[in-house]
Design a protein around this motif. Structure first.
Motif, PDB file in Angstrom:
ATOM      1  N   UNK A  44     -72.025 -27.540   9.030  1.00 33.29           N
ATOM      2  CA  UNK A  44     -71.119 -28.190   9.998  1.00 33.29           C
ATOM      3  C   UNK A  44     -71.255 -29.704   9.977  1.00 33.29           C
ATOM      4  N   UNK A  45     -72.518 -30.163   9.816  1.00 34.30           N
ATOM      5  CA  UNK A  45     -72.734 -31.603   9.894  1.00 34.30           C
ATOM      6  C   UNK A  45     -72.661 -32.298   8.534  1.00 34.30           C
ATOM      7  N   UNK A  46     -72.692 -31.513   7.468  1.00 35.20           N
ATOM      8  CA  UNK A  46     -72.736 -32.134   6.138  1.00 35.20           C
ATOM      9  C   UNK A  46     -71.539 -31.677   5.322  1.00 35.20           C
ATOM     10  N   UNK A  47     -70.660 -32.611   5.063  1.00 31.95           N
ATOM     11  CA  UNK A  47     -69.474 -32.255   4.268  1.00 31.95           C
ATOM     12  C   UNK A  47     -69.835 -32.255   2.782  1.00 31.95           C
ATOM     13  N   UNK A  48     -70.737 -33.115   2.417  1.00 28.03           N
ATOM     14  CA  UNK A  48     -71.015 -33.270   0.993  1.00 28.03           C
ATOM     15  C   UNK A  48     -72.510 -33.498   0.812  1.00 28.03           C
ATOM     16  N   UNK A  49     -73.309 -32.394   0.841  1.00 30.25           N
ATOM     17  CA  UNK A  49     -74.758 -32.542   0.736  1.00 30.25           C
ATOM     18  C   UNK A  49     -75.232 -32.570  -0.713  1.00 30.25           C
ATOM     19  N   UNK A  50     -76.573 -32.537  -0.839  1.00 27.21           N
ATOM     20  CA  UNK A  50     -77.175 -32.550  -2.178  1.00 27.21           C
ATOM     21  C   UNK A  50     -77.109 -31.173  -2.827  1.00 27.21           C
ATOM     22  N   UNK A  51     -77.580 -31.087  -4.076  1.00 25.95           N
ATOM     23  CA  UNK A  51     -77.536 -29.819  -4.802  1.00 25.95           C
ATOM     24  C   UNK A  51     -78.527 -28.806  -4.212  1.00 25.95           C
ATOM     25  N   UNK A  52     -78.097 -27.581  -4.043  1.00 26.17           N
ATOM     26  CA  UNK A  52     -79.035 -26.555  -3.567  1.00 26.17           C
ATOM     27  C   UNK A  52     -78.806 -25.222  -4.291  1.00 26.17           C
ATOM     28  N   UNK A  53     -78.298 -25.316  -5.518  1.00 25.05           N
ATOM     29  CA  UNK A  53     -78.022 -24.091  -6.301  1.00 25.05           C
ATOM     30  C   UNK A  53     -79.322 -23.466  -6.803  1.00 25.05           C
ATOM     31  N   UNK A  54     -79.472 -22.161  -6.580  1.00 28.78           N
ATOM     32  CA  UNK A  54     -80.690 -21.444  -7.009  1.00 28.78           C
ATOM     33  C   UNK A  54     -80.617 -21.025  -8.478  1.00 28.78           C
ATOM     34  N   UNK A  55     -81.771 -20.539  -8.982  1.00 26.88           N
ATOM     35  CA  UNK A  55     -81.864 -20.113 -10.385  1.00 26.88           C
ATOM     36  C   UNK A  55     -81.313 -18.699 -10.562  1.00 26.88           C
ATOM     37  N   UNK A  56     -80.809 -18.433 -11.754  1.00 27.90           N
ATOM     38  CA  UNK A  56     -80.378 -17.069 -12.083  1.00 27.90           C
ATOM     39  C   UNK A  56     -81.602 -16.178 -12.327  1.00 27.90           C
ATOM     40  N   UNK A  57     -81.439 -14.875 -12.101  1.00 31.56           N
ATOM     41  CA  UNK A  57     -82.547 -13.927 -12.350  1.00 31.56           C
ATOM     42  C   UNK A  57     -82.661 -13.636 -13.842  1.00 31.56           C
ATOM     43  N   UNK A  58     -83.887 -13.338 -14.300  1.00 32.17           N
ATOM     44  CA  UNK A  58     -84.017 -13.000 -15.732  1.00 32.17           C
ATOM     45  C   UNK A  58     -83.418 -11.629 -16.004  1.00 32.17           C
ATOM     46  N   UNK A  59     -82.989 -11.454 -17.231  1.00 31.04           N
ATOM     47  CA  UNK A  59     -82.456 -10.149 -17.631  1.00 31.04           C
ATOM     48  C   UNK A  59     -83.592  -9.131 -17.738  1.00 31.04           C
ATOM     49  N   UNK A  60     -83.253  -7.851 -17.657  1.00 29.95           N
ATOM     50  CA  UNK A  60     -84.262  -6.793 -17.722  1.00 29.95           C
ATOM     51  C   UNK A  60     -84.887  -6.687 -19.109  1.00 29.95           C
ATOM     52  N   UNK A  61     -86.207  -6.447 -19.148  1.00 34.52           N
ATOM     53  CA  UNK A  61     -86.916  -6.198 -20.411  1.00 34.52           C
ATOM     54  C   UNK A  61     -86.782  -4.715 -20.778  1.00 34.52           C
TER      55      UNK A  61
END
Length: 331
Positions: A31-48
């Motif tokens: 609500x208070x931040x229209x354009x914040x910093x990056x907060x994208x998380x990492x992708x999960x590893x594929x199954x072994x």
């Protein structure tokens, strides 16, 4: 152990590990931040795709009809630095003594020898990094993230080498299956013609004070097996894994006992000279038809290794044989 076609010691499977999830390029907003910093998380590893040693398994039969093994893909990263879920691993239980090879190059990757031991056969792709990893003083709102790595797809060979304490070595009809059925609870199929045993039969032999050891009847060697004649190579590889080799020569052989032992030894040596380093024990079989005089004559021509005269049918010399084998296994 089940017989005949149920014993499978070689399978070729196509393995496809999971691909890694993409990292997220999300920028923080509330609500208070229209354009914040990056907060994208990492992708999960594929199954072994993982192999796991299981002492309850004797054969690779359960994998014979599973040509394609596919692990799950990793999920993409989310906002708020949330990592994506890891792809589902595909775990294959295999008998101890299973060797994994690259089908294209023939390279041996590893061997499973312990119960519960796990090894990664085909690794899953790594998940991509989210955009918050890429922020710098000059680039405060990176709008990009890493894609996930692809999974790996390749053909693999699984080969089983039977693990046993004693391997029976002898020409067809030397009485190996009969001995195994007498000293253990194994029920090998026994018939009176060469190459009767076409799969290694395993039996647990009870010894004094509740101790026991494992004996494997390896299909009969014929002269020339080491050159790939008959069922040659496929079965000789099982002998590599036994700690003691019990050579079996019938008393009614048309050669001398020593000659027959030397021929068997030569076959093994041609295939793999390291087999000569294992303890060798000799059992002269089918001795119920020998009188004392003949036995003494035969004793003179024995090779210089621990030897015993036995008759599985008449239960003669069996305890003595077990004593000699126990000593050889634990020497």
């Amino acid at each position: 152990m089940s017989q005949g076609s149920n014993f499978v010691d070689y399978v070729k499977i196509c393995c496809r590990s999971g691909k890694g999830g993409a990292g997220s390029a999300h920028l923080h907003r509330d609500k208070r931040t229209a354009m914040g910093g990056p907060d994208g998380g990492d992708g999960g590893r594929g199954g072994h795709i993982i192999l796991r040693g299981n002492a309850q398994f004797w054969t690779l039969l359960h994998l014979k009809y599973r040509k394609h093994i596919i692990a799950g893909d990793g999920m993409p990263g989310g906002s708020g630095q949330k990592s994506g879920k890891t792809g589902k691993d595909e775990i294959l239980d295999v008998p101890l003594g299973t060797i994994a090879k690259d089908a294209e190059t023939g390279e041996i990757l590893f061997e499973i020898t312990q119960d519960g031991e796990t090894q990664i056969l085909t690794p899953g792709g790594r998940g991509g990094l989210g955009n918050w990893h890429f922020r710098t003083p000059t680039l405060q709102t990176p709008r990009f993230a890493q894609p996930g790595e692809p999974g790996v797809e390749q053909w693999m060979i699984l080969e089983l080498k039977v693990l046993a304490d004693v391997g029976l070595v002898g020409f067809p009809n030397a009485g190996k299956s009969t001995l195994l059925s007498v000293v253990s609870a194994a029920k090998p199929e026994i018939a009176d013609y060469p190459f009767t045993t076409i799969v290694p039969n395993l039996g647990i032999v009870s010894y004094r004070d509740n101790r026991s050891f494992i004996m494997a009847d390896i299909p009969g060697i014929i002269e020339g097996a080491s050159e790939g004649k008959g069922l040659g190579f496929r079965f000789l590889r099982h002998i590599e894994r036994n700690s003691v080799l019990l050579f079996m020569v019938p008393a009614d052989t048309n050669r001398t006992i020593k000659e027959e032992y030397e021929i068997l030894k030569k076959e093994l040596n041609n295939y793999n000279p390291e087999l000569m380093q294992k303890p060798h024990v000799l059992a002269v079989t089918k001795c119920d038809m020998l009188d004392e005089e003949l036995t003494l004559e035969l004793k003179k021509e024995l090779p210089n290794i621990p030897s015993v005269f036995i008759s599985s049918v008449a239960q003669k010399g069996i305890s003595e044989l077990k004593d000699i084998l126990w000593k050889a296994i634990h020497s």
